[in-house]
Each structure stands twice: as C-alpha cells, then as structure tokens.
Design an enzyme around this catalytic site. Structure first.
Site, mmCIF file in Angstrom:
data_model
loop_
_atom_site.group_PDB
_atom_site.id
_atom_site.type_symbol
_atom_site.label_atom_id
_atom_site.label_comp_id
_atom_site.label_asym_id
_atom_site.label_seq_id
_atom_site.Cartn_x
_atom_site.Cartn_y
_atom_site.Cartn_z
ATOM 1 N N LYS A 54 1.014 -1.303 -0.021
ATOM 2 C CA LYS A 54 -0.048 0.169 0.078
ATOM 3 C C LYS A 54 0.907 1.106 -0.111
ATOM 4 O O LYS A 54 0.617 2.374 -0.757
ATOM 5 C CB LYS A 54 -0.903 -0.091 1.205
ATOM 6 N N GLN A 98 -5.251 -1.404 9.648
ATOM 7 C CA GLN A 98 -5.048 -2.537 9.064
ATOM 8 C C GLN A 98 -5.629 -3.607 10.043
ATOM 9 O O GLN A 98 -5.260 -3.486 11.243
ATOM 10 C CB GLN A 98 -3.372 -3.014 8.886
ATOM 11 N N ASP A 121 -11.548 2.571 4.068
ATOM 12 C CA ASP A 121 -11.937 1.193 3.841
ATOM 13 C C ASP A 121 -13.338 0.836 3.603
ATOM 14 O O ASP A 121 -13.839 -0.241 3.397
ATOM 15 C CB ASP A 121 -11.478 0.483 5.051
#
Ligand code: NAD
Length: 300
Positions: A54, A98, A121
């Site tokens: 990422k 995460q 997200d």
C-alpha cells in the site's frame, strides 16, 4: 465454451494510472496532494506485506503516505488517540487501520472512531448505512474492485441475476449492496444455504468470497456466466517441490473456465484491484474534502 480471462493485474494498473493522472492535476491546479495514513499494530506477516504494498503504490500514484507502525501491546486508548490526531490532520484524506487488530483492542470501536469522510476502507458504520440506503458512501475496496471489473466486462448489470457466496461485512454484504445498486437481482448465499450448487446455477454473475479452496465447481456455473473469484487460499503444491505452496481461489478455475463466459484468475484477478481501489477512495475522499468534483469511473 472457454471463458475470457479478466486480467485484474492489467485493470488495476489502468486504475492506478488514472488515479495518478488525477493526483497530478490536483497538485498542479490546486496545490493539493492527497494523503493516506495507514496504521499497523503488531507484526502479523500478511499485514506487513499488505502495508508495504500500500505504501509503495500510494507513493507511485503521487500521493503522500503516512505509515504508523505500533507495537502489538499498544493500548486501545493510544490507538484511539492516534486516530483522533489523524482525523484532525488536514494533510490526511484517508485513514486505514490494518485488520486484524490484536485481541485486546476492540476493532469496531477503533474503526468507528475514524472520521467517516476519511474512512477509505468503508467499514465505518455510517458508510455501511450510506451504502445500504443508496447514498454517497466510502465503499469497501475489494467489492468496489469487483464491481468495476463487472461493469467493465458486462456494461450495464441491470436485471442480471447475481449470486454472492459469503456474507462477511468486508466483502459479501457490501458486494450485495453494490450489485443491488446496479439493479441486479441479488441472492446472498452462505454456509447455511441449502443446495448451493442449485442457487449458483441461476446466476449470470457469481461472486465467490468464501475462503474455501476451489469449492465452486464448473457444473455449478450457468453457461456464459461471469465469475468473480475473491478467495485467496494457500494450498500445498508438492508438484513445485517439497514444502512448496501456491495460491488458489474459491472456484475450481479449470472446470469453471470451461463453462463461464468470463472469469477472474487467482492470483491476478480481484487481488490487485483492492489496493487500486484504496487509492481511488483516497483520491475521492480528498476531492470531497476540498469541494472538488469527484473523479469519474473510480467510485460506485
Ligand atoms: P469470511 O471468513 O469473513 O467470510 C466467509 C463467508 O463464507 C461467510 O459469510 C460464510 O458464511 C461463507 N461460507 C463459509 N463456508 C461456506 C460454505 N461451505 N458454503 C457457502 N458459504 C460458506 O471471509 P472474507 O473476509 O469475506 O473473505 C473471503 C475470501 O476472500 C477469503 O479467501 C479471503 O482471503 C478473500 N479476500 C480477498 C481479498 C482480496 O482479494 N483483496 C479481500 C478480502 C478477502
């Protein structure tokens, strides 16, 4: 019939290229650089790889990347403090914590502490509600990538029968909402579904997000259907040598490809689309935060 292989790697590269072009224009015309903050707690090896990828792809797209690596025993309160600081930081347009988080941290609490406008997200309860009611939301990256591939391959999805296998909050449920939003007739199948092969056989579109290696067989697939295989499963590969492994999807690729009209491979299908959509979401969040028009074709 032999299916068209939907090349997610090439498609993701195209999306990243489009994002990079938008970013360059934002910088030139408005002196704005989109910024993505990624928070990693602990040493989970798979998470380390995701976060590294990422970071690299965020920089390649011309964005700012802010990495926050915290020890596994970080108290929940410290994590919530960090999220609050990132929420208040005008250089940060997207925040990603995460998952999975260590057991002592309430993941839902942390995710719901993120400013929904920066929740790239799409897991914040507000974004889940906005998506479910057909309003402008931040959309979870993996299902957004699947939707983009379906639209690219099929054009209009209106009226098509779609079967989503799996009902997770990360993939299955948002995928079903997105397909409904594109006017599909949607069935969500799961571990308690009766006669799963019979249900899947109705589908013009099959999205498999189960986590069971090669579970979906070719004779479950309606001839000509489009099959999107989200599963990523590591299995033994003795043919490659002792102790070797390989990745397979939730669909038995050979038998499904012999019947489907189109199919995504594993690896090289849905996987690369997820980070591409994360970058697209960060760009979208940045445009919204600055009252600028959103990039076309990069949102749901
Ligand atoms: P999950 O474990 O949260 O959910 C799995 C779902 O499958 C559940 O809803 C369950 O009801 C259903 N299921 C389990 N066994 C079943 C069966 N025998 N028949 C029918 N349904 C069954 O998993 P998830 O997070 O949604 O991920 C699913 C798969 O997608 C995994 O392989 C994961 O690694 C992969 N994944 C890939 C990406 C990506 O490509 N970027 C992103 C997220 C998840």
């Amino acid at each position: 019939m032999t299916a068209t292989i939907i090349d997610g790697k090439a498609f993701a590269a195209r999306i990243r290229g489009e994002v990079a072009e938008h970013v360059a224009r934002l910088k030139e015309a408005h002196s704005i650089t989109p910024g993505l903050a990624v928070v990693l707690v602990g040493e989970d090896p798979a998470s380390q790889v995701y976060v590294r990828n990422k970071h690299a792809q965020t920089l390649e797209a011309g964005m700012e990347s802010f990495e926050h690596r915290l020890p596994a025993d970080t108290p929940e309160a410290d994590l919530l403090d960090l999220v609050a600081r990132l929420n208040a930081d005008p250089a940060v347009h997207g925040i990603l914590v995460q998952l999975p988080l260590p057991g002592h941290v309430d993941a839902e609490k942390v995710i719901n502490a993120i400013d929904p406008a920066k929740d790239v997200d799409g897991f914040h309860i507000s974004n889940v509600g906005l998506l479910g009611t057909g309003q402008k939301a931040m959309v979870p990256c993996t299902p957004l990538g699947c939707l983009m591939m379906l639209r690219d391959h099929l054009g209009s999805l209106s009226g098509l029968e779609a079967v989503v296998i799996g009902r997770s909050n990360i993939v299955g449920k948002p995928m079903a909402q997105l397909l409904l939003g594109d006017s599909c007739t949607v069935t969500v199948a799961h571990s308690r579904t009766r006669d799963l092969p019979g249900v899947v056989r109705r589908a013009d579109i099959v999205v498999a997000a189960v986590g069971r290696p090669e579970m979906v067989e070719g004779d479950w697939i309606k001839p000509g259907a489009t099959v999107i295989d989200v599963g990523i499963n590591r299995v033994d590969a003795p043919e490659k040598g002792e102790g070797k492994t390989r990745l397979v999807g939730d669909c038995d690729f050979e038998s499904c490809a012999a019947v489907a009209g189109a199919i995504t491979p594993v690896p090289g299908g849905v996987g690369p689309m997820t980070i591409a959509c994360l970058l697209a979401n960060t760009l979208t969040a940045c445009c919204r935060a600055n009252g600028l028009p959103e990039p076309e074709g990069l949102t749901a």
